[in-house]
Design an enzyme around this catalytic site. Structure first.
Site, PDB file in Angstrom:
ATOM      1  N   GLY A  12      41.234 -64.610  43.740  1.00 16.26           N
ATOM      2  CA  GLY A  12      40.147 -64.102  42.909  1.00 16.26           C
ATOM      3  C   GLY A  12      39.065 -63.447  43.755  1.00 16.26           C
ATOM      4  O   GLY A  12      39.185 -63.324  44.975  1.00 16.26           O
ATOM      5  N   PHE A  13      38.009 -63.061  43.088  1.00 19.44           N
ATOM      6  CA  PHE A  13      36.902 -62.342  43.722  1.00 19.44           C
ATOM      7  C   PHE A  13      36.269 -63.186  44.839  1.00 19.44           C
ATOM      8  O   PHE A  13      36.306 -62.819  46.024  1.00 19.44           O
ATOM      9  CB  PHE A  13      35.898 -61.997  42.619  1.00 19.44           C
ATOM     10  N   ASP A  33      46.675 -69.855  43.405  1.00 18.70           N
ATOM     11  CA  ASP A  33      46.126 -69.054  42.303  1.00 18.70           C
ATOM     12  C   ASP A  33      47.223 -68.852  41.263  1.00 18.70           C
ATOM     13  O   ASP A  33      48.371 -68.583  41.628  1.00 18.70           O
ATOM     14  CB  ASP A  33      45.637 -67.683  42.817  1.00 18.70           C
ATOM     15  N   ASN A  34      46.884 -68.990  39.987  1.00 23.16           N
ATOM     16  CA  ASN A  34      47.916 -68.727  38.963  1.00 23.16           C
ATOM     17  C   ASN A  34      47.965 -67.242  38.592  1.00 23.16           C
ATOM     18  O   ASN A  34      48.770 -66.836  37.767  1.00 23.16           O
ATOM     19  CB  ASN A  34      47.710 -69.601  37.714  1.00 23.16           C
ATOM     20  N   TYR A 148      33.417 -71.581  28.418  1.00 19.16           N
ATOM     21  CA  TYR A 148      33.092 -71.460  29.843  1.00 19.16           C
ATOM     22  C   TYR A 148      32.000 -72.456  30.232  1.00 19.16           C
ATOM     23  O   TYR A 148      32.155 -73.238  31.171  1.00 19.16           O
ATOM     24  CB  TYR A 148      32.640 -70.031  30.143  1.00 19.16           C
ATOM     25  N   THR A 178      27.112 -62.352  40.606  1.00 17.33           N
ATOM     26  CA  THR A 178      27.500 -61.888  41.937  1.00 17.33           C
ATOM     27  C   THR A 178      28.379 -60.651  41.780  1.00 17.33           C
ATOM     28  O   THR A 178      29.146 -60.555  40.827  1.00 17.33           O
ATOM     29  CB  THR A 178      28.282 -63.003  42.662  1.00 17.33           C
ATOM     30  N   ARG A 189      32.607 -57.047  33.533  1.00 20.60           N
ATOM     31  CA  ARG A 189      31.227 -57.413  33.832  1.00 20.60           C
ATOM     32  C   ARG A 189      30.383 -56.172  34.097  1.00 20.60           C
ATOM     33  O   ARG A 189      30.883 -55.098  34.402  1.00 20.60           O
ATOM     34  CB  ARG A 189      31.179 -58.410  34.983  1.00 20.60           C
TER      35      ARG A 189
END
Ligand code: UDP
Length: 316
Positions: A12-13, A33-34, A148, A178, A189
């Protein structure tokens, strides 16, 4: 022998930047990671490195124990973008609950420290600003962001419960907005959306009246803060974010157009992202300053240029 870190959400990021950081520090890094949101391209450059191992694996099925000593778990796995967590609601709740339980079990078994990446969303639509760690938040438990917010709030509670009842060495950071290279271009985003629209010469999609604020922190600063927290013995929670760069979404749009020399065109009126879209978000980072000696340093312009260049390269 070199130290060993296991990173969930490794492609991920934030996870992929942390893989780079710990490899550079001379650690052995195991990444999981999935790939629901993570992308292999983010860690492709590490795949031949003998210090790095990577598995496509869903941590809700448990965390593998490779039998080697483990010093640290950085638990980043999550669906962090509103369009992603609203589409994958149950998965979002489960990775916060079951995934975090599984990560805590392995940390406890191995005697490893475990750092959990919580979020400014635990403050919900905050009634005070800036938000300090002592604020309990204003969260709708069945609202459009609840999958979330509550997954992260539950995970924080679970971290503390393991610490109190099992003696697990836990750390919690609350991460504010971020941005930077390796954000998915389709992440949804605001920074990636606006930069993509500037690259395409399209009007900018400002949701609602655009007066809602966010504070934007560059990824390089953020992962440095995470590593400092991991190196410390503090439990937290500790806020990590950039209090100097709070701005309205409209101001962000105008500022980006100025930096990239694009005309500022706003798309026709758009509804707010959702009815619980936080009105203000700005971290109080006094704790991070005092405990970790941490402060974001990258300027808005430098950070946005790096992100813009990244998105441009992806297109080419
Ligand atoms: N936003 C926007 N246009 C977009 C994407 C987002 O105006 O194309 C707004 C969104 O409504 C929110 C803010 O930007 O008020 C930040 O949204 P984002 O999805 O980046 O993250 P959040 O902070 O809400 O988790």
């Amino acid at each position: 022998m070199s130290r060993h870190v296991l990173i969930t959400g490794a492609s991920g990021f934030l996870g992929s930047h942390l893989c780079d950081l710990y490899i550079a520090r001379g650690w052995r890094v195991t990444g999981l990671d999935n790939e629901l949101a993570g992308r292999r391209e983010n860690i492709a450059h590490l795949l031949g490195n003998p210090a790095f191992s990577y598995q496509v694996h869903d941590i809700c099925d448990g965390l593998p124990d490779d039998g080697r000593p483990l010093d640290l778990i950085l638990h980043l796995a999550s669906l962090a973008s509103p369009p992603f967590y609203k589409r994958l609601q149950v998965e979002t709740l489960m990775v916060g609950a079951i995934g975090t339980r599984n990560a805590l079990e392995l940390a406890t078994l191995k005697g490893a420290r475990i750092l959990f990446s919580s979020t400014s969303e635990v403050y919900g639509d905050p009634l005070e600003s800036p938000q300090s760690e002592s604020y309990w938040g204003n969260v709708n438990p069945i609202g459009p962001r609840s999958m979330y917010d509550e997954s992260k709030r539950f995970a924080e509670a679970l971290m503390v419960a393991y610490q109190k009842t099992r003696g697990t060495n836990v750390a919690i950071v609350r991460i504010f907005n971020t941005y930077g290279p390796r954000l998915r271009p389709d992440d949804g985003r605001v920074v990636t959306e606006f930069l993509g629209q500037i690259l395409d010469g399209k009007p900018l999609t400002v949701h609602g009246d655009g007066t809602q604020t966010r504070s934007f922190c560059y990824v390089g600063d953020l992962v440095d803060g995470i590593a400092r927290m991991a190196d410390s013995t503090h439990t937290g929670p500790v806020n990590l974010g950039n209090p100097h760069e709070e701005m309205s979404i409209l101001a962000l749009a105008e500022r980006l157009c100025r930096v990239f020399d694009a005309p500022f065109n706003r798309s026709g009126p758009l509804p707010p992202q959702d009815e619980n879209d936080p009105r203000r978000r700005r971290p109080d980072i006094s704790l991070a300053r005092t405990l970790l000696g941490w402060e974001p340093r990258t300027t808005f312009e430098d950070g946005m240029r790096a992100t813009y260049d990244y998105l441009k390269t992806l297109r080419a």
